[in-house]
Scaffold this active site. Structure first.
Site, PDB file in Angstrom:
ATOM      1  CE  LYS A   1      -0.492  -0.753   4.929  1.00 33.37           C
ATOM      2  NZ  LYS A   1      -0.665   0.312   5.876  1.00 33.37           N
TER       3      LYS A   1
ATOM      4  CE1 TYR B   1      11.588  31.935   5.156  1.00 33.42           C
ATOM      5  CE2 TYR B   1      12.052  29.629   4.723  1.00 33.42           C
ATOM      6  CZ  TYR B   1      11.659  30.875   4.283  1.00 33.42           C
ATOM      7  OH  TYR B   1      11.322  31.045   2.973  1.00 33.42           O
TER       8      TYR B   1
HETATM    9  C1  LIG Z   1      -3.812  -4.433   7.931  1.00 30.98           C
HETATM   10  C2  LIG Z   1      -2.342  -4.304   7.745  1.00 30.98           C
HETATM   11  N1  LIG Z   1      -1.617  -5.396   7.515  1.00 30.98           N
HETATM   12  C3  LIG Z   1      -0.277  -5.339   7.345  1.00 30.98           C
HETATM   13  C4  LIG Z   1       0.398  -4.130   7.408  1.00 30.98           C
HETATM   14  C5  LIG Z   1       1.883  -4.095   7.271  1.00 30.98           C
HETATM   15  O1  LIG Z   1       2.444  -3.685   8.497  1.00 30.98           O
HETATM   16  P1  LIG Z   1       4.006  -3.472   8.678  1.00 30.98           P
HETATM   17  O2  LIG Z   1       4.407  -2.425   7.704  1.00 30.98           O
HETATM   18  O3  LIG Z   1       4.138  -3.029  10.100  1.00 30.98           O
HETATM   19  O4  LIG Z   1       4.650  -4.790   8.410  1.00 30.98           O
HETATM   20  C6  LIG Z   1      -0.337  -2.964   7.667  1.00 30.98           C
HETATM   21  C7  LIG Z   1       0.359  -1.672   7.764  1.00 30.98           C
HETATM   22  O5  LIG Z   1      -0.011  -0.740   8.388  1.00 30.98           O
HETATM   23  C8  LIG Z   1      -1.741  -3.051   7.833  1.00 30.98           C
HETATM   24  O6  LIG Z   1      -2.483  -1.958   8.069  1.00 30.98           O
END
Ligand SMILES: Cc1ncc(COP(=O)(O)O)c(C=O)c1O
Length: 368
Positions: free
Chosen positions: A40, A261
């Site tokens: 993602k 700044y």
């Molecule tokens: C539902 C779910 N599964 C898996 C992951 C992967 O987690 P990580 O990056 O901590 O391995 C996430 C990440 O936020 C998640 O929201």
């Protein structure tokens, strides 16, 4: 150097061989569980179009995105045998688009279950889905009452067969946190009622909590990208990103002169200041103002002054002047400055630093 690299304020290097090696290490660590991948947010900012096929070539067949559009973009990059799961499920009235693009939803609410069931009914065929139960995070997934309603209706099991029963851990990077055992117990009690359905609980850190947490499928993201999975323990994973900025110009300032700044830094003696073309518009967080260290040819140089939109300033007084030419490379993330250290200094986490990585950087993919 390519013309594009010469134009950019900084070069972001993404090591795909390191992603592959991290995937293999996680596979060893995960025992019997299948290792999927969270890709993602554009594979945590690294490029899902590069990371996805790299992991698919390693045998990964379970990919997780958050949004429908991320799934649509990823689908053509992956083999047809790879499943793409949309963690947020289908936004209302978009269910058919998941089917059209070969995506599987994670169903998080009774409303999502009913909509997916209605589509299965109208298409007159079963539509598999992952079912997420909330085990204590109160963020995504079926609350207990909605999970009961799902289980109470046998029509759902037939029309929308579960691919996995899933939940997500809130505190897995802290191995002794009592929340881990509490979530595991809640997850196991749901699982006992659905013993034939494969299960998935662990993210990266969850894999390192041991076999009890691994079930049938694990869903690492961060660890694939080199982020340390266990708080306070040496990181067993390979670094994946390096960031090198470039010197735009250098100047000498005298005692009592200021930098940046808000003039948040003032020299107490003569100092040499270098300006680097990376700023908060590139994801170099403003919380790193007057904090942090960059490296020039392996030598540390403190960051001074406030982070600007397009630049930061370093005190390079300790560096030989021949190393301070315009265009000289400055390590911001790399072997001397691991990602997790940068995140700590910024008061953030590696996840946020990665997903904020700027679109203006020139990106070089190596080890592909
Ligand atoms: C539902 C779910 N599964 C898996 C992951 C992967 O987690 P990580 O990056 O901590 O391995 C996430 C990440 O936020 C998640 O929201």
């Amino acid at each position: 150097m390519t013309p594009q690299a010469a134009h950019a304020g900084a070069i972001l290097t993404v090591d795909l061989a390191a992603v592959r090696s991290n995937y293999r290490l996680l596979r060893q660590q995960a025992g019997k569980a299948t290792v999927g991948a969270a890709v993602k947010a554009n594979a945590y900012g690294l490029g899902a179009d590069k990371v996805g096929p790299t992991l698919a070539a390693e045998g990964c067949r379970h990919f997780f995105v958050a949004h429908l559009d991320e799934g649509i973009a990823l689908r053509p990059q992956l083999p047809a045998t790879a499943e793409i799961f949309v963690l947020h499920g289908a936004p209302p009235a978009t269910e058919r688009e998941l089917i059209a693009h070969g995506l599987t939803p994670v169903l998080n609410s009774l409303q999502q279950i009913e909509a997916w069931h209605a589509l299965a009914h109208s298409l007159e065929r079963p539509l598999p889905a992952i079912f997420q139960v909330d085990t204590g995070m109160s963020r995504m997934g079926l609350p207990a009452t909605e999970a009961e309603a799902w289980l109470a209706n046998p029509a759902f099991m037939k029309s929308i067969p579960p691919r996995f029963l899933m939940s997500h851990l809130a505190c897995a990077e802290h191995q002794s946190h009592p929340m881990n055992a509490s979530q595991l117990a809640r997850f196991q009690s749901w699982r006992q009622r659905l013993p034939h359905i494969p299960a998935s609980l662990a993210n990266s850190s969850g894999i390192f909590l041991g076999a009890d947490f691994q079930f049938d499928l694990v869903r690492p993201g961060a660890a694939l990208y080199g982020i340390a999975p266990v708080a306070g323990v040496a990181n067993p994973l390979q670094p994946v990103v390096a960031l090198h900025g470039r010197i735009i110009q250098c100047r000498t300032i005298q005692r009592g002169e200021h930098v940046g700044y808000g003039i948040s830094y003032s020299a107490t003696e003569e100092r040499r200041i270098a300006t680097i073309g990376v700023g908060y518009a590139d994801g170099w967080l403003r919380s790193m103002s007057n904090r942090g260290i960059a490296f020039i040819d392996g030598q540390p140089t403190p960051m001074v002054g406030t982070v600007s939109m397009d630049s930061i300033t370093l005190d390079v007084s300790g560096i030989a002047s021949e190393r301070l030419q315009a265009g000289a490379s400055v390590e911001l993330i790399g072997p001397h400055r691991p990602l997790d250290d940068v995140a700590r200094l910024a008061g953030s986490i590696g996840y946020e630093i990665l997903t904020d990585l700027g679109r203006r950087y020139h990106r070089e993919y190596i080890g592909g």
